[in-house]
Design a protein around this motif. Structure first.
Motif, PDB file in Angstrom:
ATOM      1  N   VAL A 132       0.839  -1.197   0.000  1.00 58.88           N
ATOM      2  CA  VAL A 132       0.000   0.000   0.000  1.00 58.88           C
ATOM      3  C   VAL A 132       0.876   1.251   0.000  1.00 58.88           C
ATOM      4  CG1 VAL A 132      -1.618   1.367   1.379  1.00 58.88           C
ATOM      5  CG2 VAL A 132      -2.010  -1.078   1.071  1.00 58.88           C
ATOM      6  N   ARG A 133       1.923   1.226   0.819  1.00 57.47           N
ATOM      7  CA  ARG A 133       2.819   2.379   0.876  1.00 57.47           C
ATOM      8  C   ARG A 133       3.519   2.608  -0.460  1.00 57.47           C
ATOM      9  NH1 ARG A 133       7.707   2.463   5.145  1.00 57.47           N
ATOM     10  NH2 ARG A 133       8.576   1.006   3.610  1.00 57.47           N
ATOM     11  N   GLN A 134       3.937   1.503  -1.104  1.00 56.17           N
ATOM     12  CA  GLN A 134       4.591   1.631  -2.400  1.00 56.17           C
ATOM     13  C   GLN A 134       3.633   2.176  -3.457  1.00 56.17           C
ATOM     14  OE1 GLN A 134       8.043   1.053  -2.956  1.00 56.17           O
ATOM     15  NE2 GLN A 134       7.792   1.163  -0.734  1.00 56.17           N
ATOM     16  N   GLU A 135       2.385   1.706  -3.402  1.00 56.13           N
ATOM     17  CA  GLU A 135       1.401   2.202  -4.355  1.00 56.13           C
ATOM     18  C   GLU A 135       1.126   3.682  -4.116  1.00 56.13           C
ATOM     19  OE1 GLU A 135      -1.184   2.382  -7.498  1.00 56.13           O
ATOM     20  OE2 GLU A 135       0.307   0.850  -6.961  1.00 56.13           O
ATOM     21  N   ASN A 136       1.072   4.073  -2.851  1.00 53.37           N
ATOM     22  CA  ASN A 136       0.873   5.488  -2.531  1.00 53.37           C
ATOM     23  C   ASN A 136       2.029   6.340  -3.043  1.00 53.37           C
ATOM     24  OD1 ASN A 136      -1.588   5.067  -1.286  1.00 53.37           O
ATOM     25  ND2 ASN A 136      -0.722   4.915   0.776  1.00 53.37           N
ATOM     26  N   LEU A 137       3.247   5.798  -2.907  1.00 52.96           N
ATOM     27  CA  LEU A 137       4.410   6.516  -3.412  1.00 52.96           C
ATOM     28  C   LEU A 137       4.350   6.652  -4.929  1.00 52.96           C
ATOM     29  CD1 LEU A 137       7.281   5.003  -1.215  1.00 52.96           C
ATOM     30  CD2 LEU A 137       6.367   7.327  -1.115  1.00 52.96           C
ATOM     31  N   ARG A 138       3.927   5.562  -5.605  1.00 53.81           N
ATOM     32  CA  ARG A 138       3.804   5.621  -7.065  1.00 53.81           C
ATOM     33  C   ARG A 138       2.746   6.643  -7.485  1.00 53.81           C
ATOM     34  NH1 ARG A 138       4.914  -0.029  -6.599  1.00 53.81           N
ATOM     35  NH2 ARG A 138       2.711  -0.522  -6.345  1.00 53.81           N
ATOM     36  N   LEU A 139       1.625   6.634  -6.755  1.00 54.20           N
ATOM     37  CA  LEU A 139       0.576   7.606  -7.054  1.00 54.20           C
ATOM     38  C   LEU A 139       1.064   9.027  -6.812  1.00 54.20           C
ATOM     39  CD1 LEU A 139      -2.550   5.818  -5.530  1.00 54.20           C
ATOM     40  CD2 LEU A 139      -2.066   6.184  -7.958  1.00 54.20           C
ATOM     41  N   GLN A 140       1.826   9.199  -5.729  1.00 55.32           N
ATOM     42  CA  GLN A 140       2.361  10.527  -5.425  1.00 55.32           C
ATOM     43  C   GLN A 140       3.325  10.984  -6.509  1.00 55.32           C
ATOM     44  OE1 GLN A 140       4.204  10.777  -1.579  1.00 55.32           O
ATOM     45  NE2 GLN A 140       4.693  12.926  -1.783  1.00 55.32           N
ATOM     46  N   GLU A 141       4.172  10.056  -6.983  1.00 54.71           N
ATOM     47  CA  GLU A 141       5.106  10.398  -8.052  1.00 54.71           C
ATOM     48  C   GLU A 141       4.359  10.759  -9.333  1.00 54.71           C
ATOM     49  OE1 GLU A 141       7.600   7.009  -8.374  1.00 54.71           O
ATOM     50  OE2 GLU A 141       8.795   7.482  -6.576  1.00 54.71           O
ATOM     51  N   ARG A 142       3.289   9.988  -9.630  1.00 55.26           N
ATOM     52  CA  ARG A 142       2.492  10.288 -10.810  1.00 55.26           C
ATOM     53  C   ARG A 142       1.810  11.649 -10.676  1.00 55.26           C
ATOM     54  NH1 ARG A 142      -1.512   5.482 -11.782  1.00 55.26           N
ATOM     55  NH2 ARG A 142      -2.307   7.002 -13.305  1.00 55.26           N
TER      56      ARG A 142
END
Length: 339
Positions: A132-142
């Motif tokens: 979940v944290r990694q997905e949040n980071l990816r979303l934040q980067e996007r």
């Protein structure tokens, strides 16, 4: 858990042989991993760091190991792979737990009570939290990338509304915005401000003889010469057609004349490339520029628009006196005329 496709790959780092075997057996039983494919146990930090850590879904690290400090091992693991790390310790020390989490551990687990039986659930929980944290980071980067792209496009749109597309100078709308602000500052802080109206001589004849493409090239060359001779605080704009306007803050009438003399001289030298005519043409329009100058302190305009009008009046005088010259509204002596 019977679905082998969902079995996590777990690395256990535990010095004690019996404890390591018990941890591996517990997980293998829970995941029904009879072949031991998804659980790997090692006895030391050095042995763990020889593995390809990116191949594991989670690392369960004992904090107390004989060959490396627990915090150092944690840092080494995270430096090698983006993988969740559970730090396990028999000591319930809040300072150590806080430091481990600060350094990037996914969890800090104390070996008390039913720890062993809850280990599979703890592993699954930490893997899910990590994902979940990694997905949040990816979303934040996007989102960051999208925001940067949006800001860039907005800047491009703003530039399009403020810049003349042919000459890349400020357009008339942008010039008027800057004119009001700079004029107000000059009045407030009592510094001089020169305005220079520049008009290419015989431009219509040039276009008629050589064509609009060559005319555009001449306008681009002129704008480049103007921009290259100005300071960062100066403003250059295409005022319309073959007419350009300059705003020179902190510049006296005399100094503005010197600046315009340099521009006129550069244009005279650069215009030689435009003197070559296509075959069959016999008249070469001479490329020159007439410039009219007015300044705040020399001419005393009451408004920004009046300053521009005064410079335009000086340009009209330059055109009437034979073109190819610099004329000031307030006389400085002889007109500034090229040889």
């Amino acid at each position: 858990m019977s679905d082998t496709s969902k079995r996590p790959r777990v690395l256990i780092i535990e010095e004690d042989l019996d404890r390591r075997a018990l941890l591996c057996q517990t997980l293998q039983s829970y995941y029904r991993d009879a072949d031991g494919d998804c659980v790997t146990g090692v006895a030391s930090a050095c042995e763990a760091l020889t593995r390809d850590l990116s191949q594991f879904d989670i690392v369960v690290q004992n904090y107390h190991l004989p060959d490396m400090d627990g915090m150092e091992l944690l840092s080494n693991i995270l430096a090698r792979a983006n993988v969740p790390v559970m730090v396990v310790s028999s000591e319930n020390v809040s300072r150590v737990a806080a430091e481990a989490l600060r350094r990037g551990a996914q969890d800090y687990v104390v070996e008390v009570g039913d720890y062993l039986f809850s280990l599979p659930l703890l592993i699954e929980k930490n893997i899910r939290q990590f994902e979940v944290r990694q997905e949040n980071l990816r979303l934040q980067e996007r989102m960051t990338a999208m925001l940067e792209e949006l800001q860039e496009k907005n800047a491009q749109l703003l530039n399009m509304t403020q810049t003349d597309p042919l000459t890349n100078l400020a357009n008339r709308r942008r010039f008027n915005e800057l004119l009001e602000r700079i004029f107000s500052e000059a009045r407030r802080y009592n510094f001089d401000l020169a305005c220079c109206m520049c008009d290419l001589d015989n431009f219509k004849q040039f276009n008629d003889v050589l064509g609009h493409q060559r005319g555009d090239e001449l306008l681009q060359t002129t704008s480049d010469l103007i921009a290259s001779g100005l300071r960062s605080s100066d403003v250059a704009a295409r005022y319309g057609g073959d007419e350009f306007v300059l705003l020179l803050p902190h510049t006296s009438l005399e100094r503005a004349v010197a600046v315009c003399q340099r521009i006129r001289g550069r244009l005279a030298r650069a215009s030689r490339k435009f003197s070559l005519l296509p075959q069959g043409l016999h008249v070469s329009p001479k490329v020159t520029v007439s410039i009219g100058i007015a300044s705040l302190q020399a001419d005393g305009p009451k408004t920004a628009g009046e300053l521009v009008a005064m410079a335009d009046q000086a340009l009209y005088l330059a055109k009437g006196r034979g073109k190819n010259r610099i004329t000031t509204r307030t006389p400085l002596g002889d007109d500034q005329q090229s040889a």
